[in-house]
Scaffold this motif. Sequence first.
Motif, PDB file in Angstrom:
ATOM      1  N   LEU A 267     -58.148 -73.364   4.695  1.00 31.71           N
ATOM      2  CA  LEU A 267     -59.249 -73.108   3.769  1.00 31.71           C
ATOM      3  C   LEU A 267     -60.625 -72.984   4.429  1.00 31.71           C
ATOM      4  O   LEU A 267     -61.400 -72.094   4.041  1.00 31.71           O
ATOM      5  N   PRO A 268     -60.993 -73.822   5.396  1.00 34.23           N
ATOM      6  CA  PRO A 268     -62.342 -73.663   5.966  1.00 34.23           C
ATOM      7  C   PRO A 268     -62.609 -72.275   6.540  1.00 34.23           C
ATOM      8  O   PRO A 268     -63.726 -71.749   6.422  1.00 34.23           O
ATOM      9  N   PHE A 269     -61.602 -71.653   7.143  1.00 30.70           N
ATOM     10  CA  PHE A 269     -61.787 -70.299   7.665  1.00 30.70           C
ATOM     11  C   PHE A 269     -61.967 -69.302   6.519  1.00 30.70           C
ATOM     12  O   PHE A 269     -62.853 -68.435   6.559  1.00 30.70           O
ATOM     13  N   LEU A 274     -65.482 -65.846   2.778  1.00 27.15           N
ATOM     14  CA  LEU A 274     -65.965 -65.521   1.435  1.00 27.15           C
ATOM     15  C   LEU A 274     -67.483 -65.582   1.317  1.00 27.15           C
ATOM     16  O   LEU A 274     -68.054 -65.097   0.335  1.00 27.15           O
ATOM     17  N   LYS A 275     -68.136 -66.162   2.297  1.00 30.58           N
ATOM     18  CA  LYS A 275     -69.603 -66.183   2.306  1.00 30.58           C
ATOM     19  C   LYS A 275     -70.182 -64.886   2.867  1.00 30.58           C
ATOM     20  O   LYS A 275     -71.392 -64.668   2.825  1.00 30.58           O
ATOM     21  N   GLN A 306     -63.319 -64.671  -6.969  1.00 28.79           N
ATOM     22  CA  GLN A 306     -63.975 -63.790  -5.991  1.00 28.79           C
ATOM     23  C   GLN A 306     -62.920 -63.008  -5.197  1.00 28.79           C
ATOM     24  O   GLN A 306     -63.065 -61.795  -4.975  1.00 28.79           O
ATOM     25  N   ILE A 307     -61.882 -63.703  -4.768  1.00 27.77           N
ATOM     26  CA  ILE A 307     -60.805 -63.036  -4.023  1.00 27.77           C
ATOM     27  C   ILE A 307     -60.107 -62.008  -4.906  1.00 27.77           C
ATOM     28  O   ILE A 307     -59.874 -60.862  -4.493  1.00 27.77           O
ATOM     29  N   GLN A 308     -59.790 -62.408  -6.119  1.00 26.69           N
ATOM     30  CA  GLN A 308     -59.106 -61.501  -7.047  1.00 26.69           C
ATOM     31  C   GLN A 308     -59.927 -60.256  -7.301  1.00 26.69           C
ATOM     32  O   GLN A 308     -59.412 -59.122  -7.301  1.00 26.69           O
ATOM     33  N   SER A 309     -61.224 -60.434  -7.509  1.00 30.60           N
ATOM     34  CA  SER A 309     -62.108 -59.302  -7.770  1.00 30.60           C
ATOM     35  C   SER A 309     -62.175 -58.362  -6.573  1.00 30.60           C
ATOM     36  O   SER A 309     -62.127 -57.130  -6.723  1.00 30.60           O
ATOM     37  N   GLY A 314     -60.341 -52.973  -4.233  1.00 33.04           N
ATOM     38  CA  GLY A 314     -59.963 -52.331  -2.978  1.00 33.04           C
ATOM     39  C   GLY A 314     -60.735 -52.840  -1.783  1.00 33.04           C
ATOM     40  O   GLY A 314     -60.784 -52.176  -0.743  1.00 33.04           O
ATOM     41  N   ASN A 315     -61.372 -54.011  -1.913  1.00 29.27           N
ATOM     42  CA  ASN A 315     -62.122 -54.594  -0.804  1.00 29.27           C
ATOM     43  C   ASN A 315     -61.305 -55.687  -0.121  1.00 29.27           C
ATOM     44  O   ASN A 315     -60.272 -56.130  -0.634  1.00 29.27           O
ATOM     45  N   TYR A 316     -61.785 -56.166   1.026  1.00 31.67           N
ATOM     46  CA  TYR A 316     -61.048 -57.192   1.756  1.00 31.67           C
ATOM     47  C   TYR A 316     -61.969 -57.903   2.734  1.00 31.67           C
ATOM     48  O   TYR A 316     -63.089 -57.469   2.993  1.00 31.67           O
ATOM     49  N   TYR A 317     -61.462 -59.016   3.278  1.00 28.72           N
ATOM     50  CA  TYR A 317     -62.186 -59.783   4.283  1.00 28.72           C
ATOM     51  C   TYR A 317     -61.289 -59.891   5.513  1.00 28.72           C
ATOM     52  O   TYR A 317     -60.335 -60.683   5.525  1.00 28.72           O
TER      53      TYR A 317
END
Length: 338
Positions: A267-269, A274-275, A306-309, A314-317
């Motif tokens: 989770l910390p990564f 997400l920031k 936020q992840i779902q959206s 069509g975006n990603y990290y």
Amino acid sequence: MDEVTKRIATFAKKTINLDELQQLLNPFFSSYTDFAEAVREFERHQVLVMIRASGRTIRTPALANRYRINKSAMSGDYHKELQHYRSKLHRAISLDSYYRSDPELWASDLPDLIKVDHYLKNHGFPQEAVPAPERSFELVADEKWIDEKGGRELLEKTGLYARLNILPVSDPLMLAINPRFIHESEQTHLIVENKTTYQGLLPVLKQTRFATLIYGCGKAVIKSIEQFSMQYPVRAAHRFLYFGDLDREGLSIWYSLNQKQAAEPALPFYEACLKKKAAAGKAYQQARSTAIDAFLTHFPKPEAQQIQSALQNGNYYPQEILKTNELQQIGREADWKN
């Protein structure tokens, strides 16, 4: 259940017209008369039930133009056959799953089951562990059967795989060891999807709480994780964390891995990712809803949304969104005990 009945049982639809039936059974009969007699016999046993609205042919003997396939009438013979083999095959071979499956699956598996039965009756369960191809050849005289031709699935559903002392054959697991924790009774291992992240964290591994840093190499880790206990034969309570790309493919890899070896999202990564501003792209990737849903349960509601959206748009990290110094700081300073 004879071969003709098995062939009818494989027909996908509930009804069948006469032309389809004749084509389906053509390999078994050399003349129309023989074919017709067999069909009339199936009628008498209610395996084939005439659809009256379609009428009968004018040919002798007359057959229905269309039939309903009564598969429940066939199951009685099928179950008798299973009971017959249950009494013949080695007592360790479980046939329970076949009572709920298509008779065609049983028909295709039976030749291999007979070979496995022969091996067990002559040799018993092996005491020595050997690689899958070697055991495969011993069982059915085909070294590729277990790994490439459905042998593992057959052995698992009959309750034999775990008892046959099979060593999985896969690419070696790529890992680096932190000597600080090799003797600890509880150890945490970090699996990262990409090489860049692995190389970024490797220089500070000794400063982290991770006993090993494992390079997942994308999907390869799903198979290579099987090698962990052999490559790292350290007796301890092992806990695995996973950090991959926050995209549909990355979540699918995590989910498949988690099915084989429990691995919590690191989770910390992910929280640090997400920031950042999500990157555009990856809309072409197929969404695996079960993987996404399972992954999101590990996050607080705002972050899950936020992840779902991002995925829906069509975006990603990517993992690379974190710079090396950020990766290293998180690896050193985050609370990895929870």
